[in-house]
Every structure is written in structure tokens, then in C-alpha cells.
Design an enzyme around this catalytic site. Structure first.
Site, PDB file in Angstrom:
ATOM      1  CG  LEU A 102      -1.859   1.175   1.359  1.00 19.93           C
ATOM      2  CD1 LEU A 102      -2.905   1.121   0.267  1.00 19.93           C
ATOM      3  CD2 LEU A 102      -2.511   1.196   2.741  1.00 19.93           C
ATOM      4  CG  ASP A 103      -0.552   4.571   0.271  1.00 20.06           C
ATOM      5  OD1 ASP A 103      -1.233   4.508  -0.758  1.00 20.06           O
ATOM      6  OD2 ASP A 103      -1.030   4.836   1.382  1.00 20.06           O
ATOM      7  CD  GLU A 104       5.984   1.439   1.312  1.00 17.78           C
ATOM      8  OE1 GLU A 104       6.832   2.106   0.692  1.00 17.78           O
ATOM      9  OE2 GLU A 104       5.967   1.342   2.552  1.00 17.78           O
TER      10      GLU A 104
END
Lengths: 291, 291, 291, 291
Positions: free
Chosen positions: C234-236
Site C-alpha cells: 500500500l502506497d509503496e
């Protein structure tokens, strides 16, 4: 008295904080009026119109301010204490005495010295301390005393003691201009004046060491710098100022470091100016900045 | 009452202007206090501490404001008139009625309609007028009346008369959202409300027609947009807001126009918000902006 | 063929990646020359002059491109395969088919639809999917099909299956325009086209939910938005574009959200344009962006 | 050889300009390949794909470059001359020799000296000339020779002659770091090297003297700085770089001057870096900047 102090003569800054209540602005401005002060600027902020915290910064001019300060202080105390409101009155001519702690790199340090020389930072600089000697000559060329306090191994207590001796009673503010050493909790307990740091990232991204390397690895498209008050939690203190600059895939972390240096010096200089001019009020782990 | 108007109920904005004099801030804040108003924000500016002009914007909250307005007005008049100071008191719930004049291009117009729909512009929009019909459908999809008033040849008097009929008594503000027609002096004389324009350059660079073409020719590295009050001197009125964006040699003037559109819509929207919120005070050909 | 596709006719974009080696640029440009292509732009980047990875984007013009593509592909394969170098040749007139997944908020979605309508995004938009119906009318007013696929409780598999049915074979790109749902790993495994997200913070600061609330709590002075390729972390994922805007202590997290929306729509639009124009090359968890 | 020159050893920059024609990029890159150069970066621009002007900047690495330069020059001449195409080949280790002309103010001058000291400007600085002595000590502290050439009344010919004597044969570039004197046409005719100026406004706004005063009077919301090549038309030469910073109504023209200084030093430094690295190509009164 320096030119800057002379220019700031007869100007006072009054900081008022406490529980918000109806009529508080009027109470303060009336007090200044009856003490023959002329309000030059007034900023205020309330966290919540209903039962919030109130923050105010008023600058006023008064002929012969210094002589009148005790009287105004008395008036402030008798007026505001009953309301549970705190205040702090400073004469603007009393420039804050700022120590700068630096390491090898000079960009933040020189920028502070140079802006000070131009009369753009309302501070005096009684001394610069570094754990290296690289910047000694440059510092002294500005007419500022330089002290070399080497860091010696993992036990920093001797170095910190020496620094504390130099600072004690002599300064109102300590600025870490890329100092690179983490100050111990006991030092922070004892120093008794605010400590401002510049961190070379856009906090809370890239806390701790090596932020440019981490920025390169994460592939961000902007890098930044953050100036904040130092607390016992590394890079977690109240933020005063931040800014960023654009980077791209062609830049190494070294390139980012070189470009970021220009953001660092600008952000730290602005934070120091804001603090030195009593424009920053700490509020928990946040800041109210009246710029 | 709209949600926005409801949210702004019981809030008043007071604008005070006149010759600076000692105690003026206190006079105004005391007046608000004795009328049981609670000051929410206060901005002030003096052109010169000695004998300058004074500008102040105060927002205060008062339960049951509407009922009390006549009384406060009377107090303001009897207090400030003797000092030679002007004032203007507005209830924030009384949203300014804004007419938008547009032409074929939709970027500034749609941005205003869209921000209004989001509750970010404290205005009502009774009508949009265009000399073309391209934007009619889009305007009406926002529930806003659209009127087509074609420009007919060099004599604009008929078109301007028709526009004036539509505006008269119905609006507090006229916004030219890339209207592309120059309004006549007589129209400006008669309109009786402020007229705000967006010019597609960083004024005073590139006054008049074709600014993106001129920008390309001059080889500038930034292009901009300027929102200003319209006066009889083309592109010379008081500036409310400006911004710029970066361009390079690869861009044609058409590319610049496309990119500049994003600056235009942002700058005009901000200028409208500032004006609608009584944050802009005209001062000669300059503006005081309390943002 | 749309106007934009027509304008892009006879232009090809060639992406070349692989181990850097002497003469590679010449090899590629000679190949284009002998196929009678005229190079319009050429960008390249090497991670390291000694043994690094090589990335190149070349745009060339060739009369009658479509007919010649198979021949050029053959030449590319026989020239570059022996060098261990990969390539991808695309005709610019073949606009990427983009699905947009949205939720209730419209700012990013409308900006994409509107820029597409202006001819500023080289994509087609076969469909928009939302788990709410708020944006249905606005989407259809742009002539774009809208599908409502509600999220039903914690088990998203039914909703994701329905979405997958709609997408399969119909799109080259999925854009999450503030979609607010986390796509499952199996969805990401199956979707087979790149998925671009807009996160409402300056990553890696404030990963996950509530970034504006976290920004307020931390007291940052800038807020931002980040567009990135979606990965299972996530969000990486690899960052395509980021930007920031200034905030201050007076702003609530709601105010930050309102202001941040303008950064989000700009950042996402730019990321989509860059991707759609084959200007972004993924490189591990980073991106090479030839803008 | 300095560290910077050492680092740039064996790198060449090739500038190619002329009428665009099919296969030109391939011709150049093949030439570099057959001379065993490895292309490190390549930028190009064509004013018009049909019959436009072509501009290219290629950087390549070649072991033992210096020894091979005559041979490569010969190859370039025999290859490109028949095509009507001009070229310029420079070894990157040959740092451009830059003279700085200054007056009393130090901000632009010190920034250049400081960036040079950090290895961020690929130049050498054989001398600084000023019509005042204020900056002498600071200049010499950087190990750079300082010459005082006073301006004496309206006839500048004596001063200009003295300056010309100092420059002749010794420099490749003259930079006016807020020099405040207008150079005569005959000086510009004779100097034979490019002259770069920093003007303290966002050109073409506020040409000539007193731009900060004019900015205050016009009430602009941004002020800027422009670095350009000096031509006989005051402030009308080709622009290399520009930037702006925000101002507001509270700022006097003196405040604008103080803040503008930071934009001036950044813009001039960037322009000098771009020029010194052969990234700027003049094209009529415009510039192609390959950054």
C-alpha cells in the site's frame, strides 16, 4: 547599540496566550492604548471559537518604551492574570543572543552569518561552536568568536559539558546548523533555551540519518528540509518551517544533497528569523506562526 | 439559505479605513466588545506609522447579528465619523451576487462554477452571459441561468446595453472570465459594481492582446496570469492576485496558452474568493489583501 | 479517428532498455535513419556510465508509419536482441484506453475528463466505474459510459469480479481517481495493465488512511499529493509525480483536504499524461520520467 | 588541474546547429561511435519538423580525449560542413574563465564565489572587478584577485578601457553581478566574449532603473529577477533564466529589494552554470536551454 537594535528601539512585542474569551482582544488593545502605545501589527488565532485556546501577537510603538516597561508589565499582570491568560512582553531592541553549533559543512552557518551581517536577522551572535575546525576562519571573518569542541568517541558528555559552559548565561537560542551530533536528553534538560534544528528532509518523511539516500531509494520527485524545535524525540519536535525543491531520476543522492543544501539554508534562516522576531508560538507539538 | 450562507450566519466583516491615529485599533475592538461581538480575526495595515493611511478588517461573531446590525451601524457612525474614519459593515451570510461574462473558452468559467458548487466561493451566481453559445449547456448543468448576448461588429453599445439590463440591480460583482471584449468607458461608468478581470500575462509584462505570442517572442522562462479590477486604462487596474508557471524553448505559444490556462483559472478563482470575502481593499491603484 | 489521434498519426515512440554499452545510441538512431524515420525527440539516461542500465525514449516521424511497423519491428529485433536490449515500439495514434475508478468525490475524475475533452490527455476513456452514483451524471455529460459497482461489505471479491469483467480486454490503463477502496492482491495479479493511484499526501509521509488529519496533527507547513503505480504494498509503488502546497496553523484538516484537492487533481493529471505518452519507465521501485 | 576539471577529464560537449534534415541525429551519433566516444547525454530541439532549425547538445566520454580532439574535429568538419551544419566541440575539463564585475552590493558576487568554491560552477575565476572597494576583502578571502576600477563621472571610457585591459585574453565570459553601470556599445563590440547580466525584475516588466520601486508602485504580487545576455538594447537581450517570489502590500520597495536579492543570486548562479556547461544556445533573441 547596533543599527538594527536602534531601528527597533521603542517597539515592543506582546505575546498573549490562554483560554479564549469574549472581549479579550479589546482588553489587550485597550491596555496598550491606555499606556499610550500605538499598535503597529496585530495577529491572533483561536483554535476554536467555542472554548478554544487563544494566541495573540501585538507589536506596538511607544516613545520611551524602556522606561515604561515595568509599569506596562504591572498593568498586564493585574489585567490578564485574573483571566487566566499568560503574556510575555519583549522590547524589540533586545536582540536574542544566538549560538550556532555547526560541523564541517558551512552552507547553513554561512547563510546565517551573512544574513545577520545584512541586518536581516534580529539576533546577536556571541559565538559559534563546531566539532571541527573547517569553518573557523570563515566564522571569524564575520567578527564572530569561534570555539572548537571536538566530539570524542561515543561518550559525548565531556563535549556537551564544554558546550554547556560556553553557552550558560550567554545565549537565548541555540541553532544547530547541520551539527550532525544528537544532543543528549540531559543536555536538552539543562540548556534552558530553545534549540532549533534543520533536518535535511521534508519531515515526517525520512526521519533520522541519510535522508537524501533514502529519498533516492524511494524515488521521490521532491526533496525538502524542515526546521523544528529540538525535543527528546529525534526529528519529532514542533515544525517551524519547511520547503521543497524538485529532483529527478538523473540525480544521485549526492546531487540531491548539493541541491538540498539551498533549501536547508533558506528554511533554517527563515525559521531563525521567525523565532527571533517572536513570531512562533509553540502549541503542544505544533506551532502557531504569525508571519 | 444555502449551506454556505447558513455557516456564515452571525458573522460580520467590518472594514475600517482612514487616517491612522493612536488608539484606533482599541477604539474599534472596544466598540465590538460593547456590542457583544467576539472577534474571530483581525488584520490591519498602516502605510506609515507617522501620518499614514490605516486599513483594518475585523471579523466578529455575534448571536442574533442581523437584528443588531442597525444598532452597531449607529455606534460605528457616532464613534468613527468624528475621527474622519470610514467603515463598512457586512453580514457574511449576505453572499455577493456575481455575474460572469465569458466568451468561447470555458476554463476560467467552469472553475468558478465548480468551486462555487463545492462551497468554496462565498458568492451566489445569478447569471452567466456570453457572446457565444459554446458554454451554455455546461453553465446550465450547474443550475445557473445563461444568457447569450452576441457582440455585433465594432459598435458594442447595443450588446453592452443588453448586458446592463441583465445586470442592473441583480449583481454585486461582475467577473470577466476570459471575456475577450473590452468594455466601454460608459459601461464602466454605469455598472456601479466592481468588475474583476483575468489577464493572461504577468502584468505589467505583455499588456493588451496576444500575451502568449509576445511571451514566446521575448523568450521568457515563466508565463503568468493577473487578476485585477477593471479600470478605464486597459490592464492597468489594481492587481488582486498573480501567479506564474515555468515554460521552455520547446513550447509554442499554443502550448503556453494551454499551460497558462491552469494558472488563469487558479488566479481568477483566488481573486474572486478574496474579493467576495471582503479581503481586498483598493488603495489608489494598489490593493491591500488580507488573506 | 479523433483529432488528437489524427495529429499523432505517423509518429512512433520507441522505448529501449537494457545494459548500457558503447555505441548503443548510434545503433538505435542509425536504425531509425535507415528506416527513413526522422527523429523528433530523444531522451536517454544511464544509471552508471560503467556497466549501468540504459533507458531511451525516441520519438520519430515517418510517412506511412503504420504500414512500415512490422518491418521496423523486425529490424529492431534482429539488431537489439543480440545485444540483450529490450524495446517497445508504439504508434502514437494508438491512444491508450483508460478506465477511471472513482468514489464519491469528483475533483480528480472531473479534471481527467475535462483535460481529455480539451485534447490534453492522449487517451481514450471507454468507461468510468464508481462504487457510488454521485458522479454518474457528470461522467455521462462528457459522453463517457458510467458503471455503478457498489462495494458490499468486507468481502470485495464480488465487486472486484464485476469490475474485472468490465475492464477485461477493454483497457490499457486503470486510474484510481480517489477510489478509496484497496484493491486485492488477486485483482492486481489479474488486471494485466498498469494501475495508477493518487495518494493525498507527500509520500512517504502519511502512508495509509487520513493523511490530512495526520498532517494537521504533525503540524507540517506543506501538504502534498503523490501519484504512483499501484503494487501490493500500500502506497509503496513507484512514484510518477508529486507536488505540494503551503498550509498554516489556521487551517483545519478539512481546510487542508479542500486545498489539497487542487494538488491531487494536478498531480494525477500530470502522471496520467506522462504515462499515456510513454514518458515513464519503471525501474525497480523507481521511475525514469522523460518529461 | 582542479578537482572539478579532473572530474570532467575525457568528457566532451558537442554543440550542433543548422538546418534540420533527415538523419542528422544518426549522422552525429555515428560519428561519435566511430571515434569510440560513449554518449552520456543527448538533447535536441527543432523549431519546426519541416524546414526548421536544429539544435543539439551531446556529451560523450572518450578515454584519452585530448589527444583525439584534432582527429574528431576533422571528422566533424568533413561530415557536417557539406550539410551546412555548424558545430562546436569543447573539452569539459577546459573550464571557462569568468570575470565578475560588481559594484557595492555583494549578494550575487558572493553566491558565485561560494558556489564556485563548492565545485558547483564549472568555471575558473581569474578576477573580480568593482567600481567600489566594499567587496575587495571578501573576494580575496576566496583566493580570487580583486581590481578596483572606479567609475569617474559621465565619461566612462577611461574606466572601460582599464577594464578591457584587465579582461583582454584572460576571460571567456563576463558576468555582471549587480554591476549597476551600463556598458557602452563600443565596449560590447570589443569584448568578444559573452556578457551575462542579472536584472532585478521579471523582464520584460520594469525595464531599466528602479524596478523594485516600480513594482511597489504598480502593486504587483510577485517580484522577480532575470538573467540574460547583454546586448546593445538595455535589458532586451536573450533571457537565460528567470524566477519570482511572492510579495504583499506590507512590503516597502526596500523590503522587496531585500527579498529580491535572494532571487537574484539564485537566478544568476543558475544562468552562469547553464552557460558555463554549454547548455545555452542563442537563437535570435531567444535561448535554447538544455537543462
Amino acid at each position: 547599540m547596533t543599527d538594527l537594535a536602534e531601528k527597533r528601539k521603542d517597539y515592543a512585542t506582546l505575546i498573549v496566550t490562554g483560554p479564549d474569551q469574549s472581549g479579550l482582544v479589546s482588553t489587550v488593545t485597550s491596555l496598550i492604548a491606555r499606556n499610550n502605545g500605538n499598535i503597529v501589527s496585530l495577529d491572533q488565532y483561536t483554535t476554536d471559537p467555542e472554548g478554544g485556546d487563544f494566541f495573540q501577537r501585538v507589536v506596538f510603538h511607544k516613545e520611551g518604551l524602556s522606561a515604561a516597561v515595568p509599569e506596562i508589565q504591572t498593568d498586564l499582570a493585574s489585567t490578564l492574570n485574573p483571566l487566566g491568560v499568560q503574556f510575555r512582553l519583549v522590547e524589540q531592541k533586545a536582540l536574542k543572543r544566538m549560538a550556532v553549533l555547526a560541523s564541517k559543512s558551512d552552507h547553513c552557518l554561512l547563510e546565517l552569518l551573512w544574513r545577520h551581517q545584512r541586518g536581516e536577522l534580529p539576533v546577536s551572535i556571541p559565538l559559534v561552536i563546531s566539532n571541527h575546525t573547517d569553518v573557523a576562519e570563515a566564522v571569524r571573518s564575520f567578527g564572530v568568536p569561534f570555539f572548537h569542541v571536538p566530539s570524542q568517541g561515543p561518550d559525548k558528555s565531556a563535549a556537551e559539558s564544554r558546550i554547556m559552559e560556553l553557552l550558560a548565561g550567554n545565549v537565548d537560542l541555540v541553532v544547530l546548523a547541520r551539527y550532525m551530533q544528537i544532543l543528549s536528553e540531559s543536555f536538552l534538560d539543562d540548556v534552558e533555551v530553545p534549540v532549533i534544528n534543520i533536518h535535511h528532509s521534508f519531515l515526517p518523511a525520512f526521519i533520522g540519518a541519510g535522508p537524501y539516500r533514502k529519498a533516492k531509494e524511494r524515488g521521490v520527485k521532491l526533496i525538502g528540509a524542515t526546521s523544528h524545535y529540538v525535543t527528546k524525540d529525534l526529528d519529532e519536535g514542533p515544525i517551524i518551517e519547511q520547503d521543497v525543491t524538485r529532483v529527478d531520476h538523473t540525480m544521485t543522492s549526492g546531487d540531491m544533497q548539493a541541491r538540498g543544501a539551498y533549501v536547508e539554508r533558506a528554511v533554517l534562516s527563515k525559521a531563525v528569523r521567525l523565532h527571533a522576531d517572536d513570531r512562533v508560538i509553540r502549541h503542544g507539538n505544533q506551532t502557531i506562526v504569525f508571519d
